[in-house]
Write an enzyme that holds these catalytic residues in place. Structure first.
Site, mmCIF file in Angstrom:
data_model
loop_
_atom_site.group_PDB
_atom_site.id
_atom_site.type_symbol
_atom_site.label_atom_id
_atom_site.label_comp_id
_atom_site.label_asym_id
_atom_site.label_seq_id
_atom_site.Cartn_x
_atom_site.Cartn_y
_atom_site.Cartn_z
ATOM 1 N N ASP A 71 -68.234 9.791 70.489
ATOM 2 C CA ASP A 71 -67.224 10.759 70.071
ATOM 3 C C ASP A 71 -67.503 11.241 68.639
ATOM 4 O O ASP A 71 -67.472 10.449 67.705
ATOM 5 C CB ASP A 71 -65.837 10.091 70.160
ATOM 6 C CG ASP A 71 -64.713 11.081 70.358
ATOM 7 O OD1 ASP A 71 -64.655 12.063 69.607
ATOM 8 O OD2 ASP A 71 -63.892 10.863 71.276
ATOM 9 N N THR A 112 -62.266 16.832 72.071
ATOM 10 C CA THR A 112 -62.615 15.663 72.896
ATOM 11 C C THR A 112 -62.381 15.850 74.406
ATOM 12 O O THR A 112 -63.268 15.554 75.207
ATOM 13 C CB THR A 112 -61.818 14.443 72.399
ATOM 14 O OG1 THR A 112 -62.222 14.179 71.057
ATOM 15 C CG2 THR A 112 -62.062 13.210 73.243
ATOM 16 N N ASN A 133 -57.247 19.489 73.878
ATOM 17 C CA ASN A 133 -56.714 18.139 74.091
ATOM 18 C C ASN A 133 -55.285 18.264 74.599
ATOM 19 O O ASN A 133 -54.844 17.543 75.479
ATOM 20 C CB ASN A 133 -56.732 17.334 72.796
ATOM 21 C CG ASN A 133 -58.121 16.848 72.441
ATOM 22 O OD1 ASN A 133 -58.965 16.635 73.323
ATOM 23 N ND2 ASN A 133 -58.379 16.684 71.153
ATOM 24 N N LYS A 194 -60.233 5.788 73.998
ATOM 25 C CA LYS A 194 -59.358 6.937 74.292
ATOM 26 C C LYS A 194 -59.219 7.109 75.798
ATOM 27 O O LYS A 194 -60.225 7.157 76.509
ATOM 28 C CB LYS A 194 -59.962 8.226 73.738
ATOM 29 C CG LYS A 194 -59.992 8.331 72.226
ATOM 30 C CD LYS A 194 -60.503 9.721 71.817
ATOM 31 C CE LYS A 194 -60.653 9.818 70.315
ATOM 32 N NZ LYS A 194 -61.209 11.120 69.886
ATOM 33 N N ASP A 195 -57.989 7.297 76.270
ATOM 34 C CA ASP A 195 -57.795 7.467 77.723
ATOM 35 C C ASP A 195 -58.579 8.654 78.266
ATOM 36 O O ASP A 195 -59.203 8.566 79.318
ATOM 37 C CB ASP A 195 -56.291 7.564 78.056
ATOM 38 C CG ASP A 195 -55.547 8.599 77.234
ATOM 39 O OD1 ASP A 195 -56.122 9.655 76.936
ATOM 40 O OD2 ASP A 195 -54.374 8.349 76.878
ATOM 41 N N ASP A 337 -65.203 8.910 66.085
ATOM 42 C CA ASP A 337 -64.337 10.066 65.834
ATOM 43 C C ASP A 337 -63.223 9.712 64.865
ATOM 44 O O ASP A 337 -62.935 10.461 63.930
ATOM 45 C CB ASP A 337 -63.755 10.566 67.154
ATOM 46 C CG ASP A 337 -62.942 11.838 66.970
ATOM 47 O OD1 ASP A 337 -63.542 12.876 66.617
ATOM 48 O OD2 ASP A 337 -61.707 11.807 67.162
ATOM 49 N N ASP A 384 -69.135 14.487 72.449
ATOM 50 C CA ASP A 384 -68.156 15.439 72.983
ATOM 51 C C ASP A 384 -67.944 16.635 72.053
ATOM 52 O O ASP A 384 -67.283 17.596 72.419
ATOM 53 C CB ASP A 384 -66.829 14.722 73.279
ATOM 54 C CG ASP A 384 -66.270 14.025 72.047
ATOM 55 O OD1 ASP A 384 -67.027 13.792 71.084
ATOM 56 O OD2 ASP A 384 -65.068 13.706 72.052
ATOM 57 N N HIS A 385 -68.537 16.591 70.869
ATOM 58 C CA HIS A 385 -68.493 17.655 69.854
ATOM 59 C C HIS A 385 -69.102 17.063 68.600
ATOM 60 O O HIS A 385 -69.277 15.842 68.515
ATOM 61 C CB HIS A 385 -67.059 18.114 69.552
ATOM 62 C CG HIS A 385 -66.125 16.962 69.291
ATOM 63 N ND1 HIS A 385 -66.136 16.255 68.100
ATOM 64 C CD2 HIS A 385 -65.221 16.344 70.082
ATOM 65 C CE1 HIS A 385 -65.270 15.263 68.176
ATOM 66 N NE2 HIS A 385 -64.703 15.274 69.373
ATOM 67 N N HIS A 518 -62.930 19.135 63.804
ATOM 68 C CA HIS A 518 -63.919 19.889 64.580
ATOM 69 C C HIS A 518 -63.179 20.855 65.483
ATOM 70 O O HIS A 518 -61.948 20.815 65.552
ATOM 71 C CB HIS A 518 -64.777 18.927 65.393
ATOM 72 C CG HIS A 518 -63.956 17.889 66.108
ATOM 73 N ND1 HIS A 518 -63.377 18.114 67.337
ATOM 74 C CD2 HIS A 518 -63.564 16.639 65.747
ATOM 75 C CE1 HIS A 518 -62.694 17.039 67.695
ATOM 76 N NE2 HIS A 518 -62.775 16.135 66.748
HETATM 77 ZN ZN ZN Z 1 -63.906 13.748 70.310
HETATM 78 ZN ZN ZN Z 2 -61.949 14.286 66.788
#
Ligand code: ZN
Ligand code: ZN
Length: 579
Positions: A71, A112, A133, A194-195, A337, A384-385, A518
């Site tokens: 992440d 994410t 998100n 993170k779920d 992240d 994811d970014h 981000h």
């Molecule tokens: Zn992320």
């Molecule tokens: Zn983030």
């Protein structure tokens, strides 16, 4: 690597014994003719032995696929921290895997939820529907969370953390397709703090487990199970989160040797609560009280160690890759992240976290070598970014950067609209750099939605820091093939996206303070690792532009599955076709 149908070869053998010589000594042009004869003979023969051949059918696949999302990992972290990575972790991927070093996200916004969805579906928010998100739903006049599902309940964790499923994902994932390709005999397990980092990659048909900061446990929802599997229960009984937080986070090497970014004490980083400066060492035992209790593990490198522990428990508990079917373990490391947001890419905390993640990965790969076998499993690693630099850090280095005051912007916009169209709640929502207009009011007053969108888009361009604005109308009626417009369109969903889209200048952030974020289409947010390693992968690298949506189609080709149903990416030929 791929036997068409083993049955064809075996049944062709006796029939073609006399032809073998011709085939192998004859000219190439004769080969296809002979092959046709053999296949014809075989088809006739197969009438008698269909069942037998079916059971002999064999497609070569790895024993296990391990998808890794880090992440917020930028591609540059492979290089900037390279010298102190160990041989068996990230360097193993670099040296023995195939790396696309110019891999990018190909849509806006780079968050994410959309990131994990895009990696696993091979398409962008325009198609898979995870446009943020959280995002605004006009019909509800409320926000929805990307992995939210009000119809399900928590299993093995806090009730508030359990309304999770992949239900908002509109297309299939590569993990779904693997299960369909094997009559659902393949197992899919998603694991992350993170779920959304677990639920979206595991797709509609897989299992997902995520971290519950309230209990310190991994949990799931009844979308997946009525009760936690025994192996998850015994993993939770080890109370690892509490154990890992019962220590002080110090740098792995002497702090004065961290010379890849800013110094430890500076004004760009956001300290933890209960600590005046953003500096080492971090007494986690003391700090956890004011920083989310056991949930604090997600803001420390031990969150990665904990995630690897859970991944290994999943392999053991589900016997992944050890059952004669190809299984898929999707792991997402969320910790980088949290640390990245708080401190920024220039921070020693970020460097130290990557050095430690690298060691966790080395341990994980060693475990896979031992349990699954070297060369028997396929790994890909991506992010994811990426992330923007801290605005004030860039300014301190004399790079043009800025902070967009969104409060001033919304107030200005409000006044502008009221002056033009009269009193009323004209703006329903402003989120993810998109403005959602009150379409009912616009219709009621007999105004043209397209015209109102354009006038607002023009007005917003008068603000410093706003680079471009686009209307929903433009996104729907034109096709953009390049640049930010294209990225915006790939993230634009006709049914759920906003009325006016705002693009900030490079290096600008909304309401910037300490730390960073981000979400843009600029290279710092889009350039992320795309690296494949292990089963069927020839080492190498390429600097050709590739997109994140190419990952799932690459896997489809390697695993001989259907493409995910909305896939828009293309297989990475350097990896798939390398012999
Ligand atoms: Zn992320
Ligand atoms: Zn983030």
């Amino acid at each position: 690597r791929f036997n068409w149908v083993t049955g064809v070869q075996t049944c062709a053998l006796p029939i073609s014994l006399g032809l073998q010589k011709v085939i192998f000594t004859g000219k190439i042009s004769k080969y296809s003719h002979m092959k046709k004869l053999i296949i014809l003979g075989c088809l006739l023969f197969s009438q008698f032995s269909f069942a037998q051949e079916y059971s002999a059918r064999e497609i070569e696949r790895p024993k296990l696929v391990v998808g890794i999302v880090v992440d917020q990992m930028r591609q540059e972290y492979f290089y900037r921290f390279h010298d102190r990575y160990v041989e068996g972790g990230l360097k193993r991927l670099m040296h023995d895997g195939f790396m696309m070093q110019n891999g990018h996200y190909n849509y806006i916004p780079t968050y994410t939820g959309p990131g994990h969805a895009s990696v696993y579906t091979g398409t962008t928010p325009a198609t898979h529907g995870i446009i943020g998100n959280n995002w605004y739903i006009r019909a509800m006049d409320d926000d929805i969370y990307c992995a939210e599902d009000s119809t399900v309940s928590a299993v093995g964790g806090s009730e508030s953390k359990g309304k999770i499923s992949p239900r908002n994902l509109l297309t299939t994932t590569i993990t779904d397709e693997l299960r369909f390709a094997t009559g659902k005999r393949s197992k899919v397990v998603g694991v992350a703090i993170k779920d959304r980092g677990a639920a979206l990659p595991a797709g509609h048909l897989g299992d997902a487990y995520w971290f519950d900061g309230g209990t310190g446990n991994f949990m799931t929802s009844d979308y997946y199970y009525e009760e936690l599997p025994a192996w998850v229960k015994s993993f939770n009984e080890r109370k690892l989160a509490a154990k890992y937080l019962d220590q002080t986070w110090e740098t792995l090497f002497p702090i004065e040797t961290y010379i890849q970014g800013a110094s430890d004490d500076n004004e760009f980083e956001s300290p933890f609560k209960g600590k005046a400066r953003p500096t080492f060492p971090y007494d986690l035992k003391k700090l956890q009280k004011d920083n989310g209790g056991l949930g604090m593990i997600s803001s420390t490198p031990y969150g990665n160690t904990f995630t690897v522990d859970m991944a290994m428990a999943a392999i053991q508990g589900e016997e992944l890759g050890q059952r004669g079917e190809t299984d898929f373990l999707a792991v997402s490391f969320s910790t980088p992240d949290y640390i990245g947001h708080r401190f920024g890419p220039q921070a020693i905390e970020v460097e130290d976290n990557y050095l430690r993640l690298d060691r966790d990965l080395a341990k994980f790969f060693d475990y896979l070598d031992k349990e699954i076998g070297k060369g028997q499993y396929l790994v890909f690693l991506t992010a994811d970014h990426g992330v923007a630099d801290v605005v004030n850090y860039m300014k301190s280095e004399r790079v043009t950067a800025g902070s967009l005051d969104t409060k001033a912007l919304t107030t200005g916009l409000d006044n502008f609209i009221k002056e033009k169209y009269g009193e009323g709640d004209w703006v329903s929502n402003f989120s993810n750099q998109q403005i959602f207009l009150n379409r009912e009011l616009i219709a009621e007053k007999g105004l043209s939605l397209a015209k109102v969108q354009t006038e607002i888009a023009d007005y917003l361009l008068t603000f410093d820091g706003i680079k471009e604005t686009y209307t929903g109308e433009t996104m729907r009626n034109q096709e953009f093939t390049k640049g930010l417009k294209h990225l915006l369109q790939m993230g634009y969903n006709h049914k759920s996206s906003g009325d006016v889209m705002v693009v900030m200048e490079p290096a600008w952030l909304a309401n910037a303070g300490k730390g960073t974020t981000h979400g843009t289409g600029f290279t710092y947010d889009t350039n992320v690792p795309i690296v494949f390693y292990g089963w069927g992968v020839k080492p190498g690298s390429s600097s050709r532009y590739a997109t994140i949506t190419d990952i799932a189609p690459t896997l489809s080709m390697m695993l001989k599955t259907r493409l995910p149903n909305g896939a828009t990416g293309q297989p990475i030929l350097e990896i798939v076709d390398a012999k």
